[in-house]
Design a protein around this motif. Structure first.
Motif, PDB file in Angstrom:
ATOM      1  N   VAL A  51       0.834  -1.206   0.000  1.00 29.46           N
ATOM      2  CA  VAL A  51       0.000   0.000   0.000  1.00 29.46           C
ATOM      3  C   VAL A  51       0.863   1.248   0.000  1.00 29.46           C
ATOM      4  O   VAL A  51       0.598   2.200  -0.750  1.00 29.46           O
ATOM      5  N   VAL A  52       1.923   1.269   0.803  1.00 35.05           N
ATOM      6  CA  VAL A  52       2.826   2.423   0.838  1.00 35.05           C
ATOM      7  C   VAL A  52       3.467   2.631  -0.528  1.00 35.05           C
ATOM      8  O   VAL A  52       3.575   3.768  -1.015  1.00 35.05           O
TER       9      VAL A  52
ATOM     10  N   ASN B 207       3.927   5.755  -5.527  1.00 39.22           N
ATOM     11  CA  ASN B 207       3.919   5.847  -6.989  1.00 39.22           C
ATOM     12  C   ASN B 207       2.812   6.752  -7.491  1.00 39.22           C
ATOM     13  O   ASN B 207       2.987   7.457  -8.482  1.00 39.22           O
ATOM     14  N   ALA B 208       1.661   6.755  -6.830  1.00 36.50           N
ATOM     15  CA  ALA B 208       0.561   7.633  -7.232  1.00 36.50           C
ATOM     16  C   ALA B 208       0.927   9.085  -6.986  1.00 36.50           C
ATOM     17  O   ALA B 208       0.603   9.958  -7.799  1.00 36.50           O
ATOM     18  N   ILE B 209       1.595   9.370  -5.900  1.00 43.74           N
ATOM     19  CA  ILE B 209       1.993  10.741  -5.587  1.00 43.74           C
ATOM     20  C   ILE B 209       3.038  11.240  -6.568  1.00 43.74           C
ATOM     21  O   ILE B 209       3.002  12.394  -7.011  1.00 43.74           O
ATOM     22  N   ARG B 210       3.980  10.378  -6.952  1.00 40.47           N
ATOM     23  CA  ARG B 210       5.024  10.773  -7.885  1.00 40.47           C
ATOM     24  C   ARG B 210       4.484  10.938  -9.289  1.00 40.47           C
ATOM     25  O   ARG B 210       5.129  11.542 -10.121  1.00 40.47           O
ATOM     26  N   GLY B 211       3.315  10.385  -9.574  1.00 41.72           N
ATOM     27  CA  GLY B 211       2.684  10.577 -10.858  1.00 41.72           C
ATOM     28  C   GLY B 211       3.128   9.617 -11.929  1.00 41.72           C
ATOM     29  O   GLY B 211       2.822   9.795 -13.099  1.00 41.72           O
ATOM     30  N   LYS B 212       3.861   8.600 -11.573  1.00 45.38           N
ATOM     31  CA  LYS B 212       4.285   7.612 -12.560  1.00 45.38           C
ATOM     32  C   LYS B 212       3.374   6.396 -12.465  1.00 45.38           C
ATOM     33  O   LYS B 212       3.056   5.927 -11.390  1.00 45.38           O
ATOM     34  N   GLY B 213       3.011   5.879 -13.611  1.00 43.77           N
ATOM     35  CA  GLY B 213       2.175   4.697 -13.646  1.00 43.77           C
ATOM     36  C   GLY B 213       3.045   3.452 -13.535  1.00 43.77           C
ATOM     37  O   GLY B 213       4.271   3.528 -13.632  1.00 43.77           O
ATOM     38  N   PRO B 214       2.435   2.312 -13.362  1.00 45.16           N
ATOM     39  CA  PRO B 214       3.216   1.075 -13.275  1.00 45.16           C
ATOM     40  C   PRO B 214       3.891   0.759 -14.611  1.00 45.16           C
ATOM     41  O   PRO B 214       3.289   0.901 -15.674  1.00 45.16           O
ATOM     42  N   GLY B 215       5.133   0.361 -14.545  1.00 43.60           N
ATOM     43  CA  GLY B 215       5.866  -0.030 -15.730  1.00 43.60           C
ATOM     44  C   GLY B 215       6.411   1.115 -16.565  1.00 43.60           C
ATOM     45  O   GLY B 215       6.874   0.921 -17.672  1.00 43.60           O
ATOM     46  N   VAL B 216       6.335   2.331 -16.049  1.00 43.38           N
ATOM     47  CA  VAL B 216       6.829   3.487 -16.811  1.00 43.38           C
ATOM     48  C   VAL B 216       8.194   3.870 -16.327  1.00 43.38           C
ATOM     49  O   VAL B 216       8.530   3.845 -15.210  1.00 43.38           O
TER      50      VAL B 216
END
Length: 58
Positions: free
Chosen positions: A43-44, A49-58
């Protein structure tokens, strides 16, 4: 880390089948603790990753 939780769960199940209640209970408790640590870290990580604005695998 999830692999460790599954390993301790399997140890607990095998110990329970052979009648080692103390070992089974201890292994199950360890598996539960490790699993919840895994969930918290997941969860952390997702929130970071949501806060940094990058999606998974990017």
């Amino acid at each position: 880390m999830l692999g460790w939780a599954i390993t301790f769960l399997i140890i607990a199940l095998i110990a329970a089948v052979f009648g080692f209640g103390g070992v089974a209970g201890t292994a199950a408790g360890i598996a539960k603790i490790i699993f919840f640590i895994f969930v918290v870290l997941l969860v952390v990580s997702l929130i970071a990753n949501a806060i940094r604005g990058k999606g998974p695998g990017v």
